[in-house]
Design an enzyme around this catalytic site. Structure first.
Site, short mmCIF file in Angstrom:
data_model
loop_
_atom_site.label_atom_id
_atom_site.label_comp_id
_atom_site.label_asym_id
_atom_site.label_seq_id
_atom_site.Cartn_x
_atom_site.Cartn_y
_atom_site.Cartn_z
N PRO A 267 0.75 -1.19 0.05
CA PRO A 267 -0.02 -0.08 0.07
C PRO A 267 0.84 1.25 0.03
CG PRO A 267 0.20 -1.02 2.05
CD PRO A 267 0.85 -2.02 1.40
N CYS A 335 2.46 29.36 -15.60
CA CYS A 335 2.24 29.62 -16.79
C CYS A 335 1.82 28.61 -17.77
CB CYS A 335 3.25 30.64 -17.29
SG CYS A 335 3.43 32.08 -16.20
N GLU A 336 0.72 28.00 -17.47
CA GLU A 336 0.02 27.15 -18.32
C GLU A 336 -1.52 26.92 -17.44
OE1 GLU A 336 1.14 23.09 -19.22
OE2 GLU A 336 3.34 23.82 -19.56
N TYR A 363 1.85 11.07 -3.37
CA TYR A 363 1.90 11.47 -4.82
C TYR A 363 1.73 12.98 -4.79
CZ TYR A 363 1.23 6.69 -5.50
OH TYR A 363 1.26 5.16 -5.27
#
Ligand SMILES: Cc1ncc(COP(=O)(O)O)c(C=O)c1O
EC number: 4.1.1.20
Length: 407
Positions: A267, A335-336, A363
């Site tokens: 896990p 900047c996206e 994550y």
């Protein structure tokens, strides 16, 4: 959402943000223990071992803490193996399950004495030719089960690069026989965020069938994929039900196998997702013709899950928890397109307020980067009610550290 008693209080999160600055990842150690104990309890009837899939979060202090719980470690790179050893894990408690690495990396792991899972025929043959039966190995099989929260995290289907197809058993057998390899484990991992208990049962049945080809097995490793809830009402893997059903199936199979068998799991998310909080600051409130944006001092370079997996993280305003609820779209400074959450109901956000993203342990930091030359956030671990800085925020020097400036 974690239960209230498991959650760090919002005023405590504010204190930590004040003390260590933002953006900051905060991990609640005891929550990891709670999750580990839930797994142990659910599987107490079967001879089971758990190995933390550290790809979810590798801060050395988290690894040390998990080692102190008695949990093993699952790794996917030689560096994760080295970190695990540095954190004090016994090599016998470390599994190495890499994908698409060369033989040299496998040999390096072998030299460190860890358990090796081989997931393709080419390396299986090369390893067998070189070492024969002198170093027992496990084999990662692909059971051809489509499972997982989305395609990017589904790993057991027919088009997946992971594992050796169960339909290639004749090839496996030929290699094992001709090189005298000793196979002591079978492994599979069909994906992450699997809520359906029956998927695991289907997987284990396939593994049971495969055991007939291997007389020396000591373990069957079902990988992971236990789903946790990211918001109220979000379905989770029913761990108690899974534990009961799988333990029953495993016990009735294992009693007829020639050798004592153990059931293994790896896990990641289940252990560390809910322990994590990511706290950022609202830089600007920007009203456009269509939206009210909250622009925060972070972006997908720090928490990529919303942009990469369309993942949902609950966002709350911890500086104004009683403010009137309004609808905001929370965006980052990259900047996206960099959206953490569309049209979220959040207590009124003022510039300078702290927002928290829940379930940010798995994550989160681990997939962060320096894109846009932004600095990686600090990490703090809360243990016994006290916050400890466990990683300093990056500095400009960190960005330049490995660059070579030509004269
Ligand atoms: C081989 C293997 N084991 C375990 C895990 C951990 O999965 P999860 O975080 O869903 O528990 C992964 C995730 O990618 C994996 O690839």
């Amino acid at each position: 959402m974690p239960r209230q008693s498991d959650v760090l209080a919002t005023d405590f999160l504010v204190k930590i943000a004040d003390e260590f600055g933002t953006p900051v990842y905060i991990y609640h150690a005891e929550k990891i223990k709670t999750q580990y104990e839930k797994l142990q309890k659910a599987f107490h009837k079967a001879n089971t071992r758990f190995f933390y899939a550290c790809k979810a979060l590798t801060n050395i202090n988290i690894l040390k803490y998990i080692n102190s719980l008695g949990c093993g470690l699952d790794t996917v790179s030689i560096q994760e193996v080295q970190l695990g050893l540095k954190a004090g894990f016994d090599p016998k408690n470390i599994i190495f399950t890499p994908n698409c690495v060369d033989l040299q990396e496998i040999i390096a792991a072998k030299d460190l004495g860890v358990i090796i899972n081989i997931d393709n025929l080419s390396i299986l043959e090369q390893f067998g030719n070189k070492f024969g039966g002198s170093y027992p190995i496990s084999i990662r099989l692909n059971p051809h089960i489509m499972a997982g929260g989305n395609f990017k995290i589904s790993t057991g289907h027919i088009d997946s690069k992971f594992g050796i197809s169960i339909h290639q058993m004749r090839h496996i057998e030929r290699i094992v026989k001709s090189t005298k390899l000793k196979v002591t484990g079978l492994h599979m991992h069909t994906g992450s965020e699997i809520k359906d208990v029956d998927v695991f049962l289907r997987g284990v049945e396939i593994m049971f069938e495969m055991t007939q080809h291997f007389p020396d097995l000591e373990s069957i490793d079902l990988g992971s994929g236990f789903k946790v809830a990211y918001q109220q009402g979000d379905p989770e893997t029913d761990i108690d039900l899974l534990g009961k059903k799988l333990s029953d199936a495993f016990n009735s199979f294992a009693k007829n196998y020639e050798k004592p068998l153990q059931l293994w799991f790896e896990p990641g998310k289940y252990l560390v997702s809910q322990c994590g909080y990511f706290v950022v600051k609202a830089n600007v409130i920007k009203q456009t013709t269509a939206n009210v944006f909250v622009g925060v001092n972070s972006g997908f370079n720090h928490l990529i899950r919303p942009m990469f997996y369309d993942a949902f993280h609950l966002i709350r305003n911890i500086s104004n928890p009683k403010g009137t609820e309004r609808i905001y779209t929370v965006v980052g400074n990259i900047c996206e397109t960099d959206t953490f959450g569309w049209d979220r109901k959040i207590n009124e956000v003022r510039e300078g307020d702290y927002l928290v993203f829940y379930n940010a342990g798995a994550y989160g930091f681990e997939m962060s980067s320096n894109f846009n030359s932004r600095l990686k956030p600090a990490e703090v671990m809360v243990k016994d009610g006290k916050p400890f800085l466990i990683r300093k925020r990056d500095t400009l020097e960190d960005l330049l550290k490995n660059q070579i400036e030509l004269a």
